[in-house]
Design a protein around this motif. Structure first.
Motif, PDB file in Angstrom:
ATOM      1  N   VAL A 195       0.855  -1.183   0.000  1.00  0.00           N
ATOM      2  CA  VAL A 195       0.000   0.000   0.000  1.00  0.00           C
ATOM      3  C   VAL A 195       0.894   1.237   0.000  1.00  0.00           C
ATOM      4  O   VAL A 195       1.807   1.344   0.821  1.00  0.00           O
ATOM      5  CB  VAL A 195      -0.927   0.004   1.233  1.00  0.00           C
ATOM      6  N   PRO A 196       0.703   2.185  -0.937  1.00  0.00           N
ATOM      7  CA  PRO A 196       1.573   3.361  -0.993  1.00  0.00           C
ATOM      8  C   PRO A 196       1.553   4.136   0.322  1.00  0.00           C
ATOM      9  O   PRO A 196       0.502   4.296   0.953  1.00  0.00           O
ATOM     10  CB  PRO A 196       0.964   4.198  -2.139  1.00  0.00           C
ATOM     11  N   ALA A 197       2.724   4.616   0.723  1.00  0.00           N
ATOM     12  CA  ALA A 197       2.823   5.380   1.969  1.00  0.00           C
ATOM     13  C   ALA A 197       2.105   6.715   1.875  1.00  0.00           C
ATOM     14  O   ALA A 197       1.754   7.305   2.893  1.00  0.00           O
ATOM     15  CB  ALA A 197       4.297   5.604   2.318  1.00  0.00           C
ATOM     16  N   THR A 198       1.854   7.197   0.630  1.00  0.00           N
ATOM     17  CA  THR A 198       1.182   8.483   0.458  1.00  0.00           C
ATOM     18  C   THR A 198      -0.331   8.356   0.475  1.00  0.00           C
ATOM     19  O   THR A 198      -1.024   9.367   0.380  1.00  0.00           O
ATOM     20  CB  THR A 198       1.619   9.112  -0.870  1.00  0.00           C
ATOM     21  N   ALA A 199      -0.863   7.139   0.562  1.00  0.00           N
ATOM     22  CA  ALA A 199      -2.317   6.961   0.576  1.00  0.00           C
ATOM     23  C   ALA A 199      -2.903   7.571   1.844  1.00  0.00           C
ATOM     24  O   ALA A 199      -2.416   7.337   2.946  1.00  0.00           O
ATOM     25  CB  ALA A 199      -2.662   5.477   0.484  1.00  0.00           C
ATOM     26  N   VAL A 200      -3.969   8.352   1.705  1.00  0.00           N
ATOM     27  CA  VAL A 200      -4.580   9.024   2.850  1.00  0.00           C
ATOM     28  C   VAL A 200      -5.539   8.104   3.586  1.00  0.00           C
ATOM     29  O   VAL A 200      -5.493   7.979   4.808  1.00  0.00           O
ATOM     30  CB  VAL A 200      -5.312  10.300   2.379  1.00  0.00           C
ATOM     31  N   ASP A 201      -6.429   7.444   2.837  1.00  0.00           N
ATOM     32  CA  ASP A 201      -7.417   6.561   3.468  1.00  0.00           C
ATOM     33  C   ASP A 201      -7.628   5.330   2.590  1.00  0.00           C
ATOM     34  O   ASP A 201      -8.664   5.172   1.955  1.00  0.00           O
ATOM     35  CB  ASP A 201      -8.746   7.305   3.669  1.00  0.00           C
ATOM     36  N   PRO A 202      -6.621   4.431   2.504  1.00  0.00           N
ATOM     37  CA  PRO A 202      -6.750   3.258   1.632  1.00  0.00           C
ATOM     38  C   PRO A 202      -7.793   2.279   2.180  1.00  0.00           C
ATOM     39  O   PRO A 202      -7.829   1.990   3.371  1.00  0.00           O
ATOM     40  CB  PRO A 202      -5.339   2.654   1.657  1.00  0.00           C
ATOM     41  N   ARG A 203      -8.630   1.749   1.294  1.00  0.00           N
ATOM     42  CA  ARG A 203      -9.658   0.780   1.662  1.00  0.00           C
ATOM     43  C   ARG A 203      -9.712  -0.317   0.607  1.00  0.00           C
ATOM     44  O   ARG A 203      -9.390  -0.087  -0.558  1.00  0.00           O
ATOM     45  CB  ARG A 203     -11.033   1.456   1.808  1.00  0.00           C
ATOM     46  N   ILE A 204     -10.165  -1.529   1.001  1.00  0.00           N
ATOM     47  CA  ILE A 204     -10.130  -2.700   0.122  1.00  0.00           C
ATOM     48  C   ILE A 204     -11.509  -3.312  -0.015  1.00  0.00           C
ATOM     49  O   ILE A 204     -12.334  -3.253   0.907  1.00  0.00           O
ATOM     50  CB  ILE A 204      -9.133  -3.758   0.672  1.00  0.00           C
ATOM     51  N   GLN A 205     -11.750  -3.888  -1.197  1.00  0.00           N
ATOM     52  CA  GLN A 205     -12.942  -4.694  -1.481  1.00  0.00           C
ATOM     53  C   GLN A 205     -12.487  -5.979  -2.170  1.00  0.00           C
ATOM     54  O   GLN A 205     -11.691  -5.945  -3.102  1.00  0.00           O
ATOM     55  CB  GLN A 205     -13.915  -3.948  -2.394  1.00  0.00           C
ATOM     56  N   THR A 206     -12.971  -7.132  -1.695  1.00  0.00           N
ATOM     57  CA  THR A 206     -12.628  -8.418  -2.296  1.00  0.00           C
ATOM     58  C   THR A 206     -13.665  -9.453  -1.897  1.00  0.00           C
ATOM     59  O   THR A 206     -14.389  -9.279  -0.903  1.00  0.00           O
ATOM     60  CB  THR A 206     -11.222  -8.889  -1.855  1.00  0.00           C
ATOM     61  N   GLY A 207     -13.745 -10.509  -2.683  1.00  0.00           N
ATOM     62  CA  GLY A 207     -14.676 -11.586  -2.376  1.00  0.00           C
ATOM     63  C   GLY A 207     -14.012 -12.785  -1.726  1.00  0.00           C
ATOM     64  O   GLY A 207     -14.690 -13.749  -1.372  1.00  0.00           O
ATOM     65  N   LYS A 208     -12.680 -12.752  -1.545  1.00  0.00           N
ATOM     66  CA  LYS A 208     -11.959 -13.870  -0.932  1.00  0.00           C
ATOM     67  C   LYS A 208     -10.917 -13.314   0.030  1.00  0.00           C
ATOM     68  O   LYS A 208      -9.727 -13.315  -0.249  1.00  0.00           O
ATOM     69  CB  LYS A 208     -11.297 -14.728  -2.017  1.00  0.00           C
ATOM     70  N   ALA A 209     -11.396 -12.827   1.167  1.00  0.00           N
ATOM     71  CA  ALA A 209     -10.464 -12.261   2.142  1.00  0.00           C
ATOM     72  C   ALA A 209      -9.509 -13.311   2.686  1.00  0.00           C
ATOM     73  O   ALA A 209      -8.385 -13.005   3.084  1.00  0.00           O
ATOM     74  CB  ALA A 209     -11.249 -11.615   3.294  1.00  0.00           C
ATOM     75  N   GLU A 210      -9.956 -14.598   2.685  1.00  0.00           N
ATOM     76  CA  GLU A 210      -9.097 -15.646   3.236  1.00  0.00           C
ATOM     77  C   GLU A 210      -7.882 -15.926   2.348  1.00  0.00           C
ATOM     78  O   GLU A 210      -6.943 -16.603   2.764  1.00  0.00           O
ATOM     79  CB  GLU A 210      -9.904 -16.944   3.412  1.00  0.00           C
TER      80      GLU A 210
END
Length: 271
Positions: A195-210
């Motif tokens: 994840v870039p260090a400059t990201a302010v509020d990075p968030r994720i979406q995925t269907g296979k978190a495992e």
């Protein structure tokens, strides 16, 4: 003819959409393609589309909407439709130009003389406007502009630590920072994403978190979500990941954008 072992384009697109927890209406909103045409693409019913050219365009747009290679899927669709591949660069054939359509020599010379007259007249007008002290062709020095010193801005980090995601199996992810998509594609086995260090509020979406392991500065943290369940809007800030309990993370709430119009519409408190 296509190989029976190859999954049709329509089935591949539908599988990618379902793996991301998306409805066909979501794809229609992203691509602005009518639902009936998207349904025809997934069913490989290309006869229901206006033409094969439209089919190729729809497949390319659909592929980009789910993070797939539009070039690869378009090539497979051409094979399914029995069409020839596009000509290679540098091998196009051109029809000879009709000499009758070419401008005559007299017309070409007339255009050249007119261009010279226009340029000369403009140069003469320019010299007279500046006081008449400059002969044609004499360069006029422009005033010197002081150099501008640029100061490099230090990167702003929203997390006190390096967040790394590693795929243990093929998994589609969408990581965004506000309205900007940092990555939206399928990660291969053992592929890492920092994840870039400059990201302010990075968030994720995925269907296979495992299928994802997460570390902060090399130390593993809790899973992003329960197995076989689509997660959305889960924070990837280092502080949120390290502060989470041992169980799966949950999506962090997003503060609503309250405008002045909303404040004006709110009822006044009772006296």
């Amino acid at each position: 003819m296509t190989d029976d072992s190859v999954v049709p384009v329509g089935d591949r697109l539908r599988g990618l959409r379902e793996a991301q927890g998306l409805d066909l209406s979501d794809i229609a909103a992203r691509t602005r393609i009518p639902l009936r045409h998207l349904a025809a693409v997934e069913a490989s019913d290309y006869a229901a589309l206006p033409s094969q050219t439209y089919a190729l365009g729809f497949v390319r747009s659909y592929a980009r909407a789910v993070g797939a290679s539009d070039t690869e899927l378009a090539a497979q669709l051409r094979a399914e439709l029995g069409r020839e591949p596009l000509p290679e660069p540098g091998r196009q054939t051109y029809e000879p130009v009709d000499e009758a359509r070419l401008p005559s020599k007299l017309l070409a010379w007339t255009a050249l003389v007119l261009a010279i007259l226009v340029v000369g007249g403009y140069a003469l007008w320019r010299s007279q406007r500046m006081g008449g002290d400059y002969a044609l062709g004499t360069p006029v020095e422009a005033p010197a502009t002081p150099p501008v010193t640029k100061t490099a801005a230090a990167p702003v980090s929203s997390a006190a630590g390096k967040v790394t995601l590693t795929a243990t199996a093929p998994v589609w992810v969408r990581i965004s920072d506000g309205a900007t998509n940092l990555v939206m594609r399928e990660l291969a086995v053992n592929e890492r994403y920092d994840v870039p260090a400059t990201a302010v509020d990075p968030r994720i979406q995925t269907g296979k978190a495992e299928a994802l392991t997460v570390t902060v500065d090399g130390k593993p943290v809790a899973p992003l979500g329960p197995p076989a369940k689509t997660i959305k809007n889960v924070s990837l800030k280092a502080a949120a990941l390290t502060a989470a309990p041992s169980g799966p993370l949950v999506a962090a709430p997003v503060a609503p954008n309250i405008t002045s119009a909303d404040n004006a519409a709110s009822p006044a408190p009772a006296q």
